[in-house]
Design an enzyme around this catalytic site. Structure first.
Site, PDB file in Angstrom:
ATOM      1  N   LYS A 195       0.817  -1.218   0.000  1.00  0.00           N
ATOM      2  CA  LYS A 195       0.000   0.000   0.000  1.00  0.00           C
ATOM      3  C   LYS A 195       0.853   1.272   0.000  1.00  0.00           C
ATOM      4  O   LYS A 195       0.388   2.326  -0.416  1.00  0.00           O
ATOM      5  CB  LYS A 195      -0.971  -0.024   1.169  1.00  0.00           C
TER       6      LYS A 195
HETATM    7  C1  LIG Z   1      -4.470  -4.566   1.206  1.00  0.00           C
HETATM    8  C2  LIG Z   1      -3.691  -5.835   1.102  1.00  0.00           C
HETATM    9  C3  LIG Z   1      -4.050  -6.856   0.187  1.00  0.00           C
HETATM   10  C4  LIG Z   1      -5.277  -6.782  -0.696  1.00  0.00           C
HETATM   11  O1  LIG Z   1      -5.161  -5.773  -1.679  1.00  0.00           O
HETATM   12  P1  LIG Z   1      -6.489  -5.266  -2.451  1.00  0.00           P
HETATM   13  O2  LIG Z   1      -6.041  -4.136  -3.297  1.00  0.00           O
HETATM   14  O3  LIG Z   1      -7.444  -4.845  -1.368  1.00  0.00           O
HETATM   15  O4  LIG Z   1      -6.998  -6.417  -3.236  1.00  0.00           O
HETATM   16  C5  LIG Z   1      -3.223  -7.969   0.094  1.00  0.00           C
HETATM   17  N1  LIG Z   1      -2.148  -8.104   0.893  1.00  0.00           N
HETATM   18  C6  LIG Z   1      -1.769  -7.164   1.784  1.00  0.00           C
HETATM   19  C7  LIG Z   1      -0.571  -7.395   2.635  1.00  0.00           C
HETATM   20  C8  LIG Z   1      -2.521  -5.983   1.926  1.00  0.00           C
HETATM   21  O5  LIG Z   1      -2.151  -5.058   2.822  1.00  0.00           O
END
Ligand SMILES: *Cc1c(COP(=O)(O)O)cnc(C)c1O
Length: 461
Positions: A110
């Site tokens: 993120k």
């Molecule tokens: C947010 C997250 C996901 C999922 O990503 P999306 O964009 O919501 O599909 C997968 N793995 C981790 C470690 C995350 O923080």
């Protein structure tokens, strides 16, 4: 480039307004009016570009109302906080390509989007001489990435609600040890759903929203998706020698944001055979791909908590294309979803879905076994989210097709699951060393909208 809503009732706006709008004001999601398709010769010429140069080439196609020099500077600053010179390197272990997206300040993918979005917000607010109060709820990863995206920024104050004692200890510390005066952590005596419901009710309170210029950082913001498109290109060039060869990207999926970025890359002309949609036991999206059944269930807790989601907020963006860019149908389907609890798709639509996606749901035991096996075979430690994608790729991707697995978090963030699998704690990267000893600041409040509103009223400048 103009932006529209999946529900079709906003008037077209430019990129900068689309970023500030977040969720479209008609309840839909913002999308570009068209997705630029690039010819193979152009794409091939991008092979040797650095991550930052590639990011500029991709993002500038969609953000044409920001001067090139400013956009370059925003991109350079956003990725200077990553600890790896390649930003998102690819490592290959036992034939599996692992796209490491966790070298940012909070060790999850993120950061790739939120470092950029924080700087972009700051830039747009300065241009408009405005300020913003970001309010968000987190079960762990989004909160810390958002806090690191905006800490110390003059025109932004951020309030992040997390369920007290229900995130992993490291996740809570990553948030509460940020002491910048514009950062406010609220530990809510309740669940993640309580946090989310309170945040939603604040955004629905239009006078409150206006008065405090509330802004959101959840993955519905188009700029977040856009920033994530870049690493699909970057990884492709690291893995493939002769341009044109098809690859599969395996994407551990929760809100469908990350995998939708892959879908955009594919539409832009990147030779992606299929996108592998990997889920944990919260498998509504796998059921959809494999059987056409898109009906909501209850959220169950797993060892990959960032994917414990039923209603994937970005799914509507894909459905817009699946429905032939017909906003009336999207409106109808999503307006009736809360009562009906399901969306129905035609046989022709499902055939198209299966051309574009393959999918597998991976349960907790398989996740732990995958971490253990992969470590034994290669010495490499997967985090539980990444392990879901690796397991699905090993099951579904045929010999001869390169599989690129997105590594969405550093294993040290989810040490409990790793200890269960391999018997020891994964080594900690520098940013986590001694984090338990750092001073921290956090306000504990009841799951009460009144208490939280009063706190925001008091702290918002
Ligand atoms: C947010 C997250 C996901 C999922 O990503 P999306 O964009 O919501 O599909 C997968 N793995 C981790 C470690 C995350 O923080």
């Amino acid at each position: 480039m103009n932006y529209i809503s999946t529900r079709g009732t906003i008037k077209p706006i430019g990129f900068k307004d689309a970023v500030m709008m977040g969720l479209a004001t008609d309840g839909g999601l913002v999308l570009p009016e068209w997705i630029p398709a690039l010819d193979p010769v152009t794409l091939q010429s991008w092979k040797e570009l650095s991550y930052q140069e590639l990011a500029f080439n991709v993002i500038s196609l969609f953000a044409d109302d920001i001067p090139a020099a400013d956009l370059k500077e925003l991109i350079d600053r956003s990725y200077a906080t990553f600890t790896h010179p390649e930003v998102t390197p690819v490592v290959t272990k036992d034939g599996v390509h692992i796209l490491e997206l966790f070298h940012g300040p909070t060790l999850a993918f993120k950061d790739v989007a939120l470092q950029f979005l924080g700087n972009l917000f700051e830039y747009l607010l300065a241009e408009r001489n405005e300020r913003m109060n970001i309010v968000g709820a987190t079960s762990g990863d989004t909160g810390s990435a958002a806090i690191y995206g905006v800490r110390g920024k003059e025109r932004i104050t951020i309030f992040i609600l997390h369920p007290d004692g229900k995130t992993s200890p490291v996740q809570a510390l990553q948030m509460t040890t940020v002491l910048d005066p514009n950062v406010h952590n609220i530990a809510v005596r309740g669940t993640f759903d309580d946090c989310q419901n309170i945040v939603k009710s604040l955004f629905n309170d239009l006078p409150f929203k206006e008065k405090h210029s509330l802004g959101a950082v959840n993955s519905i913001n188009w700029a977040r998706v856009l920033a994530q498109v870049v690493y699909y290109f970057y990884a492709y060039f690291r893995v493939v020698d002769s341009f044109g060869q098809k690859v599969v990207f395996s994407v551990p999926t929760g809100n469908f944001g990350d995998i939708f970025a892959g879908y955009v890359a594919k539409r832009m002309g990147l030779p992606i055979g299929q996108l592998l949609l990997a889920t944990n036991e919260n498998n509504i999206l796998s059921r959809f791909v494999n059987t056409g059944d898109y009906s909501l269930g209850d959220v169950v807790q797993t060892v990959s908590p960032s994917m414990d989601i039923q209603l994937a907020s970005n799914f509507e963006r894909y459905v817009y294309y699946l429905f032939g860019e017909d906003p009336a149908r999207v409106r109808e389907a999503f307006a009736s979803l809360p009562q009906k609890g399901r969306i129905d798709f035609s046989a022709a639509e499902m055939a198209r879905v299966r051309e574009e996606f393959i999918s597998r749901s991976v349960n907790e035991e398989e996740t732990i076994v995958t971490i253990a096996d992969f470590h034994r075979e290669t010495g490499y430690i997967l985090d539980p989210h990444t392990a879901v994608g690796v397991k699905a790729a090993r099951e579904l991707v045929t010999e001869g097709t390169p599989a690129i697995c997105l590594a969405t978090a550093h294993p040290a963030k989810f040490a409990d699951a790793v200890v269960r699998a391999v018997g020891f704690e994964p080594p900690r990267p520098a940013s986590l060393e001694g984090i338990e000893k750092l001073p921290s600041r956090c306000q504990v409040l009841d799951a009460s909208r009144e208490q939280i509103t009063a706190f925001i009223e008091e702290k918002a400048p």
